[in-house]
Design a protein around this motif. Structure first.
Motif, PDB file in Angstrom:
ATOM      1  N   ASN A   1       0.853  -1.285  -0.076  1.00 30.40           N
ATOM      2  CA  ASN A   1       0.254  -0.052   0.066  1.00 30.40           C
ATOM      3  C   ASN A   1       1.105   1.607  -0.460  1.00 30.40           C
ATOM      4  OD1 ASN A   1      -1.657  -2.107   1.867  1.00 30.40           O
ATOM      5  ND2 ASN A   1      -3.048  -0.957   0.583  1.00 30.40           N
ATOM      6  N   CYS A   2       2.186   1.313   0.323  1.00 32.24           N
ATOM      7  CA  CYS A   2       2.923   2.161   0.119  1.00 32.24           C
ATOM      8  C   CYS A   2       4.734   1.826   0.611  1.00 32.24           C
ATOM      9  CB  CYS A   2       2.628   3.271   1.897  1.00 32.24           C
ATOM     10  SG  CYS A   2       3.129   4.610   2.475  1.00 32.24           S
ATOM     11  N   TYR A   3       5.212   2.256  -0.006  1.00 31.30           N
ATOM     12  CA  TYR A   3       6.856   2.486   0.571  1.00 31.30           C
ATOM     13  C   TYR A   3       7.649   3.909   0.812  1.00 31.30           C
ATOM     14  CZ  TYR A   3      11.217  -0.096  -1.118  1.00 31.30           C
ATOM     15  OH  TYR A   3      12.269  -0.261  -1.407  1.00 31.30           O
ATOM     16  N   ILE A   4       8.277   3.002   1.827  1.00 33.59           N
ATOM     17  CA  ILE A   4       9.265   4.350   2.724  1.00 33.59           C
ATOM     18  C   ILE A   4       9.916   4.141   2.847  1.00 33.59           C
ATOM     19  CG2 ILE A   4       9.103   6.065   4.894  1.00 33.59           C
ATOM     20  CD1 ILE A   4       6.120   5.912   4.891  1.00 33.59           C
ATOM     21  N   SER A   5      11.287   5.032   2.223  1.00 35.11           N
ATOM     22  CA  SER A   5      12.893   4.792   2.389  1.00 35.11           C
ATOM     23  C   SER A   5      13.193   5.414   3.781  1.00 35.11           C
ATOM     24  CB  SER A   5      13.508   4.729   1.409  1.00 35.11           C
ATOM     25  OG  SER A   5      13.484   4.384  -0.019  1.00 35.11           O
ATOM     26  N   LYS A   6      13.668   4.740   4.775  1.00 35.03           N
ATOM     27  CA  LYS A   6      13.168   5.066   6.677  1.00 35.03           C
ATOM     28  C   LYS A   6      14.067   5.921   6.535  1.00 35.03           C
ATOM     29  CE  LYS A   6      13.775   0.080   7.819  1.00 35.03           C
ATOM     30  NZ  LYS A   6      14.269  -1.188   8.124  1.00 35.03           N
ATOM     31  N   PRO A   7      14.998   7.167   6.597  1.00 42.04           N
ATOM     32  CA  PRO A   7      14.952   8.265   7.211  1.00 42.04           C
ATOM     33  C   PRO A   7      16.816   7.168   7.791  1.00 42.04           C
ATOM     34  CG  PRO A   7      13.232   8.326   7.635  1.00 42.04           C
ATOM     35  CD  PRO A   7      13.023   7.115   7.344  1.00 42.04           C
ATOM     36  N   VAL A   8      17.309   8.134   7.782  1.00 44.58           N
ATOM     37  CA  VAL A   8      19.020   8.008   8.695  1.00 44.58           C
ATOM     38  C   VAL A   8      19.214   8.643   9.579  1.00 44.58           C
ATOM     39  CG1 VAL A   8      20.352   6.607   6.587  1.00 44.58           C
ATOM     40  CG2 VAL A   8      20.398   9.073   7.464  1.00 44.58           C
ATOM     41  N   ASP A   9      18.731   9.877   9.752  1.00 42.41           N
ATOM     42  CA  ASP A   9      18.364  10.730  10.760  1.00 42.41           C
ATOM     43  C   ASP A   9      17.047  10.458  11.899  1.00 42.41           C
ATOM     44  OD1 ASP A   9      16.664  13.311  12.066  1.00 42.41           O
ATOM     45  OD2 ASP A   9      18.729  13.726  11.925  1.00 42.41           O
ATOM     46  N   PHE A  10      17.525  10.278  13.981  1.00 39.76           N
ATOM     47  CA  PHE A  10      16.607  10.030  14.684  1.00 39.76           C
ATOM     48  C   PHE A  10      15.449  10.600  14.475  1.00 39.76           C
ATOM     49  CE2 PHE A  10      15.270  10.500  18.491  1.00 39.76           C
ATOM     50  CZ  PHE A  10      14.522   9.034  18.756  1.00 39.76           C
ATOM     51  N   ASP A  11      15.473  11.807  14.356  1.00 37.16           N
ATOM     52  CA  ASP A  11      14.039  12.621  14.457  1.00 37.16           C
ATOM     53  C   ASP A  11      13.213  12.416  13.394  1.00 37.16           C
ATOM     54  OD1 ASP A  11      14.568  13.690  16.849  1.00 37.16           O
ATOM     55  OD2 ASP A  11      15.910  15.457  15.857  1.00 37.16           O
ATOM     56  N   GLN A  12      13.914  11.930  11.771  1.00 40.36           N
ATOM     57  CA  GLN A  12      12.634  12.348  10.386  1.00 40.36           C
ATOM     58  C   GLN A  12      12.529  10.858  10.895  1.00 40.36           C
ATOM     59  OE1 GLN A  12      15.967  12.708   7.301  1.00 40.36           O
ATOM     60  NE2 GLN A  12      15.401  15.037   7.189  1.00 40.36           N
ATOM     61  N   PHE A  13      13.232   9.301  10.997  1.00 41.35           N
ATOM     62  CA  PHE A  13      13.201   8.332  11.268  1.00 41.35           C
ATOM     63  C   PHE A  13      11.795   8.781  12.572  1.00 41.35           C
ATOM     64  CE2 PHE A  13      12.336   3.638  12.941  1.00 41.35           C
ATOM     65  CZ  PHE A  13      12.270   3.205  12.076  1.00 41.35           C
ATOM     66  N   VAL A  14      11.603   9.142  13.361  1.00 39.60           N
ATOM     67  CA  VAL A  14      10.410   8.991  13.923  1.00 39.60           C
ATOM     68  C   VAL A  14       9.089   9.883  13.298  1.00 39.60           C
ATOM     69  CG1 VAL A  14       9.302   9.864  16.846  1.00 39.60           C
ATOM     70  CG2 VAL A  14      12.302   9.270  16.571  1.00 39.60           C
TER      71      VAL A  14
END
Length: 150
Positions: A115-128
């Motif tokens: 349903n959705c494809y998201i690349s994990k951000p490497v930055d902690f705050d962006q990941f959260v």
């Protein structure tokens, strides 16, 4: 926020990286939406959870699956294929949350009804932020089918 049936939203996180699993868990805990997170470490465990096999005999049916592609034993692509072939499981929304930015992985995931494809951000705050956005979107905005655990 509760589901229409008054229960917490159930999320299955299939993620082999303990650090990423811990981050996702913390982000979901701090969110404003009541959820029940279940973590498995590879695709074999994910399929056992979904099919209520072995140690997962009493597992609830998830409202949402967060799926990493690059896991040992059975990767996320294989999990997508298996879910796509299963009439009972195929209507569970699946969000790919992975480090891969490969166009081949993106196309294959959508072809297998992710349903959705998201690349994990490497930055902690962006990941959260990404995890909280997923939770907000899927449990506050989107209408999901009310499926009773069989």
């Amino acid at each position: 926020m509760k589901n229409f049936n008054g229960n917490s939203d159930i999320i299955l996180l299939a993620e082999d990286n303990e650090g990423d699993a811990r981050l996702a868990t913390e982000a979901l805990k701090d969110g404003k939406i009541s959820n029940d997170l279940h973590h498995v470490k590879d695709g074999i465990e994910a399929m056992k959870f979904l099919n209520r096999e072995d140690e997962f005999q009493n597992a609830p049916r998830p409202d949402l699956i967060l799926l990493d592609l690059n896991m040992p034993r059975m990767d996320g692509r294989e999990v997508l294929e298996a879910i796509n072939k299963d009439r009972v499981l195929s209507n569970i929304p699946i969000i790919i949350l992975t480090t891969s930015q490969s166009e081949v992985d993106i196309v294959k995931s959508y072809n297998l009804n992710a349903n959705c494809y998201i690349s994990k951000p490497v930055d902690f705050d962006q990941f959260v932020d990404v995890v909280r956005s997923i939770e907000h979107f899927w449990f506050s905005i989107v209408s999901l089918p009310d499926v009773v655990n069989e």
